[in-house]
Design an enzyme around this catalytic site. Sequence first.
Site, PDB file in Angstrom:
ATOM      1  CE  LYS A 420      22.852  68.683 -30.563  1.00 44.83           C
ATOM      2  NZ  LYS A 420      22.971  66.866 -30.017  1.00 44.83           N
ATOM      3  CB  THR A 422      22.990  70.556 -20.496  1.00 48.79           C
ATOM      4  OG1 THR A 422      23.804  70.252 -20.916  1.00 48.79           O
ATOM      5  CG2 THR A 422      21.955  69.445 -19.808  1.00 48.79           C
ATOM      6  NE  ARG A 444      15.826  69.518 -32.000  1.00 47.47           N
ATOM      7  CZ  ARG A 444      16.422  68.069 -31.766  1.00 47.47           C
ATOM      8  NH1 ARG A 444      16.741  67.170 -32.773  1.00 47.47           N
ATOM      9  NH2 ARG A 444      18.037  68.302 -30.966  1.00 47.47           N
ATOM     10  CE  LYS A 455      17.348  62.677 -25.877  1.00 43.47           C
ATOM     11  NZ  LYS A 455      17.330  63.324 -26.931  1.00 43.47           N
ATOM     12  CB  ALA A 674      17.971  64.660 -35.924  1.00 44.17           C
ATOM     13  CG  PHE A 705      21.003  63.197 -34.292  1.00 43.74           C
ATOM     14  CD1 PHE A 705      20.313  62.354 -33.358  1.00 43.74           C
ATOM     15  CD2 PHE A 705      20.657  62.285 -35.337  1.00 43.74           C
ATOM     16  CE1 PHE A 705      19.695  61.435 -32.692  1.00 43.74           C
ATOM     17  CE2 PHE A 705      19.224  61.799 -35.278  1.00 43.74           C
ATOM     18  CZ  PHE A 705      18.889  61.244 -34.229  1.00 43.74           C
ATOM     19  CG  PHE A 794      30.279  63.779 -17.418  1.00 37.54           C
ATOM     20  CD1 PHE A 794      29.488  62.707 -18.017  1.00 37.54           C
ATOM     21  CD2 PHE A 794      29.595  65.384 -18.716  1.00 37.54           C
ATOM     22  CE1 PHE A 794      28.525  62.916 -18.738  1.00 37.54           C
ATOM     23  CE2 PHE A 794      28.177  65.142 -19.910  1.00 37.54           C
ATOM     24  CZ  PHE A 794      27.838  64.196 -19.273  1.00 37.54           C
ATOM     25  CD1 TRP A 823      23.634  67.995 -15.783  1.00 35.26           C
ATOM     26  CD2 TRP A 823      24.691  67.902 -13.993  1.00 35.26           C
ATOM     27  NE1 TRP A 823      23.144  67.322 -14.697  1.00 35.26           N
ATOM     28  CE2 TRP A 823      23.531  67.510 -13.345  1.00 35.26           C
ATOM     29  CE3 TRP A 823      26.109  68.306 -13.215  1.00 35.26           C
ATOM     30  CZ2 TRP A 823      23.753  66.221 -12.908  1.00 35.26           C
ATOM     31  CZ3 TRP A 823      25.813  67.149 -11.924  1.00 35.26           C
ATOM     32  CH2 TRP A 823      24.676  66.196 -11.980  1.00 35.26           C
TER      33      TRP A 823
END
Length: 970
Positions: A420, A422, A444, A455, A674, A705, A794, A823
């Site tokens: 989300k 990116t 955020r 992560k 979240a 999320f 992807f 990306w």
Amino acid sequence: MKLSMIRSACGSLRIHSARSGSRVSGFTRRCPPVGPANSRMILRTASATSSGGTNPKLSVNFGKLSQNDDGFECDSSLREVVQSTKEAMLALHRRNPAIQPLLAIIQAGEVDGLLEINKKMAVRIGLNITQICLAKECSEDDIVEEVLKLNEDPRVHGVYLHLPPASLTTRVLNTLKPEKDVDGISDLNIGRLVRGDLSKGFVPPIASAVLDLLEKHDASLEMKTVLLVGGEGPLGVSLQCLIERSGMVVLKSHWSSNNLQRQVMQADALVLFGAGNMEVPPAWVNAGAALIRCEPTLETDEHAIETGIGYLTAAYRTQNVVRSCSRWVQEQQYQPWHLHSLKLQPLTPVPSDIAISRAQTPKPVDQLAEEIGLLPEELEAYGRSKAKVRLSLLDRLHKQPDGKYVLVAGITPTPLGEGKSTVTIGLVQALSAHLQLNSFACLRQPSQGPTFGVKGGAAGGGYAQVIPMEEFNLHLTGDIHAITAANNLVAAAIDARMLHEATQTDKALFNRLVPSVNGARRFSPIQISRLRRLGINKIDPASLSPEEISTFVRLDLDPSKITWQRVLDTNDRFLRKITVGQASTEKGQARETGFDIAVASEIMAILALADSLVDMKNRLARMVVGTSRSGQPITAEDLGVSGALAVLMKDAIKPTLMQTLEGTPVFVHAGPFANIAHGNSSVLADKLALKLVGRDGFVVTEAGFGADIGMEKFFNIKCRASGLRPNAVVLVATVRALKMHGGGPNVSAGAPLPKEYIDENLSLVAGGCRSNLRKQIQIAHLFGVPVVVALNVFKTDTQAEIDLVCEIAKECGASEAVPCHHWAQGGRGSIQLAKAVHEAASRTSDFQFLYNTEMPIVEKIRTIAQKVYGADDIELTPEAKAKIDYYNQQGYGSLPICMAKTHLSLSHMPNKKGVPTGFVLPIRDVRASIGAGFIYPLVGTMSTMPGLPTRPCFYDIDLDPVTEEITGLF
């Protein structure tokens, strides 16, 4: 002695002393009228004698002085300047009645005639005046100190440095802000004049006066020769430029020149500087030549101060002040963007995130701020590439219409996340850098726990990042550290208060809480607030009865019902449950408690929901930290700590300005959990951005999320708090996640992906689209907002899979569904998405909340469970029912609901993918964040302190001690 003189409404000067912090009684002194003797004209025209001799006779035959009604002497030039300046003042007041231009005068030594002329002229025009009187022997540092104060005073629109020439050093002149340099003598303003750019600078008043007189000479001086004698320095340079631009030829000389006589005799006009007692013999001057003697001086010589050029110069100075004020007013209006995007040259294969970030040089943050219409005084720089933005921007642009408001949410994610952030960054890069539409991303701030845990960073990825990504992912501007300090101050206050109450009598507590200072006891303001909440309307400590004293000093917190925990911005599983108070000095006040990760603090949620400093302070005061033994909620204000919390948070409330890889603006602010909180960036960041982008711009913000959690809370909690209404939702999906929801095997962080996720599998993709994707689109439609599906592509995705997702998404109700390649390509890879969002946001939104907050707490929970999660019903434990009864009793029943459940499934069961049905949602407990303003039911067990995996990210993070480059962040 330093004096500050402020003109009163009647035009008088009010004088106050500022010595040693004292103040003397103000007195009013009306300026004496300027009589005819003080207004001798200095412009002269040479003419031949009646006998035809060669010695010219100097006479005043131009610009004859006349006396107006109020005793102020004017010639024709002066009258025109005064009149035009007054008209400019009237126009200014018509647009902004509350604005009053103010001229600040810094003088050294005694008041002289020139100073009085300038003050009288300012009063005549209608300016306010403040006068700073320094000692005659004042140092350069003294002058610079005063100039710096005036630079930062928004009430001051012009500064007149009435100082000896020796005091007008380069340092002094260039310390003065160019926009307040109404004498036009700083290097920057002189440079602007020489270049011919006067849109921001000022013409020196004496140069304007000289040029005015030359242009009004009896005979036209176009293509004639003007000789400047002694005009050295900035004034000579500016005057030469102005005269030449008027079509005259300029020659320069000095008083000691051997060729002075010849040059004078060849000149059609003479402008004399620094003559002192020197005179030009009349025989040297051509018949009909104009002669202007410029004698700026601080002496009280009658001849010097009575020159008419002084009045005209003063008039032009006031004109510059009014012009400066008008420019300031114009700057306060919304400014169109002049955004210069940064060029990307994407590589194949795509390098690491940190390599991409480091290869791009970000714009200086002050340049970015100027490009998007921020004023210098609204920026607080933290290094070269990030800055806090002051909330005063909201006041300045309060009449500016908001732009379009777009939320980026997602389908139920895999443990790997679906991108989300990116997508958000790629979208704004496409909007601004490629479609030339104003846009802002509001993100955020990431916790350092996941950064060093499993992560990694959260700055986006590939060619859609916030830069510098190292600064984004680490300390940034210290907001999370401020939250940690504030949160733990509350925790310390709780334990200390329980200790002191357990070991002291009422009288001893009262004597320490309200100490006698110089023989007198006084309640602090926060203590008076507590007394009022207790129904004790007294402000004299001596008037309290023993019962009132006991009620006041004893919070009587129940150790078993303290809900406040300490926090740390590190994943540390061994702090989940701890025992405090084991030292002998704590006198047996041991109790069990624990740590949460810093972003789970209620203070973080407050930061994200507050819409002003006042609102944040009030929310901090309302935070409930526990319950007394009698069942009453105890707040941070009861502890007496809420004011200190506001002090710790006063800078954290300002959003941080950064930029994307393509130089488009980003606000980074707040980062609440979240699950137990609402998982969105701050209300204030969104509000600031919506004003800055303008009516046709876009603000793109992200919800944590899946849409069932982050989006639902964004709408029902954040939009209620902010009053803002979204125009569109971007729903992020990946082929990987859709395959998981279509029946694919489990996906685990750190483990290789099963072959089903690498090879083409249209059946799994279709199953995920018609289950989870369809449900998430339906959830968005519950709120009446159009949905654009963004497929984050992807490299393992096939074209057939991509086409299938887009086709089914539109069948399921999406306004549009587009593949995104940000990306690998940056903003260029999201142009199709940007166009789709532009189209969707242009439609009329029929936004509505899911529930009315006046519904009973149980019904609000049931509504979310059934309409959003698809549950058949809810089931509350006895503890949860008791908590709801307690919250209703305390008046908290009308707060919105913030469900705390797993993000890995629409249900409470993480392994149930797709769209689970036939389940009852269990509500284990119900808690409240009263300061943040929501009730949060706990669905199952929620961990608020993550742990480290076997191989955390920190194994790969390192620093080169020579270059100071960071490696290993991703």
